[in-house]
Design a protein around this motif. Structure first.
Motif, PDB file in Angstrom:
ATOM      1  N   VAL A 153       0.838  -1.203   0.000  1.00  9.01           N
ATOM      2  CA  VAL A 153       0.000   0.000   0.000  1.00  9.01           C
ATOM      3  C   VAL A 153       0.873   1.252   0.000  1.00  9.01           C
ATOM      4  O   VAL A 153       1.704   1.453   0.881  1.00  9.01           O
ATOM      5  CB  VAL A 153      -0.951   0.017   1.214  1.00  9.01           C
ATOM      6  N   ASP A 154       0.661   2.102  -1.024  1.00  8.05           N
ATOM      7  CA  ASP A 154       1.483   3.320  -1.129  1.00  8.05           C
ATOM      8  C   ASP A 154       0.656   4.564  -1.443  1.00  8.05           C
ATOM      9  O   ASP A 154       1.211   5.647  -1.631  1.00  8.05           O
ATOM     10  CB  ASP A 154       2.574   3.139  -2.196  1.00  8.05           C
ATOM     11  N   SER A 155      -0.677   4.446  -1.481  1.00  4.75           N
ATOM     12  CA  SER A 155      -1.514   5.590  -1.835  1.00  4.75           C
ATOM     13  C   SER A 155      -2.967   5.283  -1.494  1.00  4.75           C
ATOM     14  O   SER A 155      -3.355   4.122  -1.330  1.00  4.75           O
ATOM     15  CB  SER A 155      -1.370   5.920  -3.329  1.00  4.75           C
ATOM     16  N   VAL A 156      -3.768   6.354  -1.401  1.00  2.00           N
ATOM     17  CA  VAL A 156      -5.187   6.185  -1.080  1.00  2.00           C
ATOM     18  C   VAL A 156      -5.992   7.226  -1.848  1.00  2.00           C
ATOM     19  O   VAL A 156      -5.627   8.400  -1.912  1.00  2.00           O
ATOM     20  CB  VAL A 156      -5.440   6.290   0.440  1.00  2.00           C
ATOM     21  N   MET A 157      -7.077   6.780  -2.466  1.00  2.00           N
ATOM     22  CA  MET A 157      -7.941   7.661  -3.238  1.00  2.00           C
ATOM     23  C   MET A 157      -9.380   7.443  -2.777  1.00  2.00           C
ATOM     24  O   MET A 157      -9.914   6.345  -2.907  1.00  2.00           O
ATOM     25  CB  MET A 157      -7.804   7.330  -4.728  1.00  2.00           C
ATOM     26  N   ALA A 158     -10.018   8.496  -2.226  1.00  2.22           N
ATOM     27  CA  ALA A 158     -11.333   8.374  -1.607  1.00  2.22           C
ATOM     28  C   ALA A 158     -12.324   9.333  -2.258  1.00  2.22           C
ATOM     29  O   ALA A 158     -12.049  10.535  -2.365  1.00  2.22           O
ATOM     30  CB  ALA A 158     -11.233   8.663  -0.115  1.00  2.22           C
ATOM     31  N   VAL A 159     -13.475   8.815  -2.668  1.00  2.13           N
ATOM     32  CA  VAL A 159     -14.505   9.641  -3.303  1.00  2.13           C
ATOM     33  C   VAL A 159     -15.703   9.766  -2.363  1.00  2.13           C
ATOM     34  O   VAL A 159     -16.284   8.765  -1.947  1.00  2.13           O
ATOM     35  CB  VAL A 159     -14.962   9.037  -4.645  1.00  2.13           C
ATOM     36  N   ALA A 160     -16.039  11.003  -2.012  1.00  2.00           N
ATOM     37  CA  ALA A 160     -17.197  11.316  -1.170  1.00  2.00           C
ATOM     38  C   ALA A 160     -17.193  10.541   0.147  1.00  2.00           C
ATOM     39  O   ALA A 160     -18.162   9.852   0.469  1.00  2.00           O
ATOM     40  CB  ALA A 160     -18.491  11.059  -1.935  1.00  2.00           C
ATOM     41  N   PRO A 161     -16.121  10.641   0.939  1.00  3.72           N
ATOM     42  CA  PRO A 161     -16.057   9.889   2.185  1.00  3.72           C
ATOM     43  C   PRO A 161     -16.813  10.572   3.333  1.00  3.72           C
ATOM     44  O   PRO A 161     -16.578  11.759   3.608  1.00  3.72           O
ATOM     45  CB  PRO A 161     -14.548   9.867   2.497  1.00  3.72           C
ATOM     46  N   PRO A 162     -17.698   9.875   4.021  1.00  2.00           N
ATOM     47  CA  PRO A 162     -18.377  10.444   5.192  1.00  2.00           C
ATOM     48  C   PRO A 162     -17.461  10.368   6.414  1.00  2.00           C
ATOM     49  O   PRO A 162     -17.649   9.531   7.308  1.00  2.00           O
ATOM     50  CB  PRO A 162     -19.610   9.554   5.341  1.00  2.00           C
ATOM     51  N   ILE A 163     -16.473  11.243   6.475  1.00  2.00           N
ATOM     52  CA  ILE A 163     -15.424  11.142   7.488  1.00  2.00           C
ATOM     53  C   ILE A 163     -15.927  11.394   8.903  1.00  2.00           C
ATOM     54  O   ILE A 163     -15.296  10.996   9.875  1.00  2.00           O
ATOM     55  CB  ILE A 163     -14.252  12.091   7.170  1.00  2.00           C
ATOM     56  N   ASP A 164     -17.090  12.057   9.019  1.00  2.00           N
ATOM     57  CA  ASP A 164     -17.745  12.263  10.316  1.00  2.00           C
ATOM     58  C   ASP A 164     -19.130  11.648  10.202  1.00  2.00           C
ATOM     59  O   ASP A 164     -20.080  12.276   9.728  1.00  2.00           O
ATOM     60  CB  ASP A 164     -17.821  13.756  10.636  1.00  2.00           C
ATOM     61  N   LEU A 165     -19.253  10.405  10.622  1.00  2.00           N
ATOM     62  CA  LEU A 165     -20.483   9.646  10.390  1.00  2.00           C
ATOM     63  C   LEU A 165     -21.678  10.230  11.129  1.00  2.00           C
ATOM     64  O   LEU A 165     -22.792  10.249  10.603  1.00  2.00           O
ATOM     65  CB  LEU A 165     -20.268   8.188  10.801  1.00  2.00           C
ATOM     66  N   ALA A 166     -21.466  10.717  12.354  1.00  2.00           N
ATOM     67  CA  ALA A 166     -22.573  11.287  13.118  1.00  2.00           C
ATOM     68  C   ALA A 166     -23.123  12.537  12.437  1.00  2.00           C
ATOM     69  O   ALA A 166     -24.346  12.715  12.318  1.00  2.00           O
ATOM     70  CB  ALA A 166     -22.117  11.616  14.539  1.00  2.00           C
ATOM     71  N   TYR A 167     -22.235  13.386  11.955  1.00  4.46           N
ATOM     72  CA  TYR A 167     -22.654  14.613  11.275  1.00  4.46           C
ATOM     73  C   TYR A 167     -23.416  14.271   9.994  1.00  4.46           C
ATOM     74  O   TYR A 167     -24.455  14.865   9.696  1.00  4.46           O
ATOM     75  CB  TYR A 167     -21.434  15.473  10.959  1.00  4.46           C
ATOM     76  N   CYS A 168     -22.887  13.327   9.229  1.00  7.89           N
ATOM     77  CA  CYS A 168     -23.549  12.927   7.986  1.00  7.89           C
ATOM     78  C   CYS A 168     -24.917  12.329   8.253  1.00  7.89           C
ATOM     79  O   CYS A 168     -25.873  12.572   7.494  1.00  7.89           O
ATOM     80  CB  CYS A 168     -22.674  11.938   7.225  1.00  7.89           C
ATOM     81  N   CYS A 169     -25.028  11.569   9.318  1.00  4.22           N
ATOM     82  CA  CYS A 169     -26.312  10.955   9.657  1.00  4.22           C
ATOM     83  C   CYS A 169     -27.339  12.030  10.028  1.00  4.22           C
ATOM     84  O   CYS A 169     -28.494  11.973   9.590  1.00  4.22           O
ATOM     85  CB  CYS A 169     -26.117   9.973  10.811  1.00  4.22           C
ATOM     86  N   ARG A 170     -26.905  13.024  10.797  1.00  2.86           N
ATOM     87  CA  ARG A 170     -27.812  14.135  11.139  1.00  2.86           C
ATOM     88  C   ARG A 170     -28.203  14.913   9.888  1.00  2.86           C
ATOM     89  O   ARG A 170     -29.355  15.334   9.735  1.00  2.86           O
ATOM     90  CB  ARG A 170     -27.154  15.069  12.158  1.00  2.86           C
ATOM     91  N   ASN A 171     -27.255  15.101   9.005  1.00  4.07           N
ATOM     92  CA  ASN A 171     -27.507  15.854   7.785  1.00  4.07           C
ATOM     93  C   ASN A 171     -28.560  15.174   6.904  1.00  4.07           C
ATOM     94  O   ASN A 171     -29.328  15.845   6.216  1.00  4.07           O
ATOM     95  CB  ASN A 171     -26.206  16.013   6.997  1.00  4.07           C
ATOM     96  N   MET A 172     -28.583  13.850   6.925  1.00  3.32           N
ATOM     97  CA  MET A 172     -29.554  13.132   6.089  1.00  3.32           C
ATOM     98  C   MET A 172     -30.966  13.162   6.664  1.00  3.32           C
ATOM     99  O   MET A 172     -31.893  12.622   6.058  1.00  3.32           O
ATOM    100  CB  MET A 172     -29.100  11.686   5.869  1.00  3.32           C
TER     101      MET A 172
END
Length: 323
Positions: A153-172
């Motif tokens: 593993v030498d790299s990471v590519m993330a599309v639309a990550p819900p990095i704060d799950l609690a905030y995202c859940c409230r937002n929905m």
């Protein structure tokens, strides 16, 4: 271009595009508890050991069959890049192979999958690539690796990550976003009920007393107790990638849209990240949408083009054939 974020999200989810035949080889990752997940290995004929491989992780309610997974694996293959599409626990081809469910922070599962990929691709660099929930998982794993090593593993590519799950859940739970909240919970309930219909011993005989209509209800009733968390809030706190983003040492890219209704843009302003991780915010695109006019990308899938472009450039590949 489709300018409405909800239209971007919905059209992208249901517009599958050209049919791409399945030709992957399956590998099974066996965990200490006896559960298994499946890796779908799309290996181009020209690929050789030492050349790049990509480990792809789907989003909530998805699998190796998710249209973005199929399309992007195909486009990577056109460039000679080998890809492994993951089915998380209980998903896709592994729907009956796991007694324990997946969750949004199951980075230990992906760590073991990455080790298998590194064994199958000796000497090859490996990119972690995730979408939505899967994007949170790969970022969490990259942060947990920190300055250490995990296979190639030498790299990471993330599309639309819900990095704060609690905030995202409230937002929905706001306005039209409730549609996504309901849709996610509906899919998850059907997934659980489908497994119980085939084997009533799944999840220790768990049954819904009442069908949850919101994601936080599902996580309170099912995910948290089944995955060893004290509550939904405890789950969100421990599974979110935001606390470990500053620890990521490998090159990374987070791609997101400024109008994403599932993953609000403000979470990226509120949570610091390592200088090795670039944040790219597009003006429009919705959640995993990014549909553009044909004069920009021939198949209108700009997200695919950007993912493939970023991964290909790690090794100096041209991206012309990927479009």
């Amino acid at each position: 271009m489709i300018r409405n974020s909800h239209a971007q999200t919905i059209v992208a989810a249901y517009w599958s595009g050209h049919k791409i035949s399945y030709s992957a080889r399956q590998h099974f990752v066996v965990f200490d508890d006896g559960d298994q997940i499946v890796l779908h290995d799309d290996c181009p004929p020209s690929w050789k050991p030492g050349q790049r491989a990509v480990l792809m992780v789907h989003g909530l309610g998805g699998s190796h069959r998710s249209s973005y997974m199929v399309r992007i694996a195909h486009k990577l293959n056109l460039l000679g890049i080998r890809s492994f599409r993951v089915d998380l626990r209980g998903c896709g081809a592994g729907s009956t192979l796991a007694k324990r469910p997946f969750h949004a922070g199951c980075s230990e599962d992906i760590a073991q999958a990455a080790e298998m990929v590194s064994t199958l691709c000796l000497g090859s660099p490996v990119t972690l690539n995730g979408y939505s929930m899967g994007a949170n998982i790969v970022l969490k794993l990259a942060g947990e690796i920190g300055a250490g090593r995990l296979g190639g593993v030498d790299s990471v590519m993330a599309v639309a990550p819900p990095i704060d799950l609690a905030y995202c859940c409230r937002n929905m739970n706001r306005g039209f976003n409730r549609l996504y909240d309901w849709d996610f919970s509906r899919r998850l309930v059907r997934m659980v009920e489908g497994r119980l219909a085939t084997d009533e011993n799944f999840y220790d005989g768990f049954q819904f007393d009442q069908r949850p209509g919101r994601l936080i209800e599902f996580d309170t009733i099912f995910t948290a107790p089944q995955c060893g968390f004290e509550s939904a809030e405890d789950y969100y706190s421990k599974a979110s990638s935001s606390p470990v983003l500053p620890k990521i040492q490998v090159p990374g890219l987070i791609l997101t849209a400024n109008d994403d209704s599932v993953v609000p843009i403000e979470i990226f302003k509120q949570n610091p990240r390592s200088s090795s991780v670039e944040l790219e915010v597009t003006n429009g695109g919705g959640h995993l949408g990014f549909i553009t006019p044909r004069n920009i990308v021939p198949d209108r899938r700009w997200m695919d083009q950007r993912v493939v472009q970023w991964i290909a450039k790690l090794d100096g590949h041209s991206v012309l054939r990927a479009s």
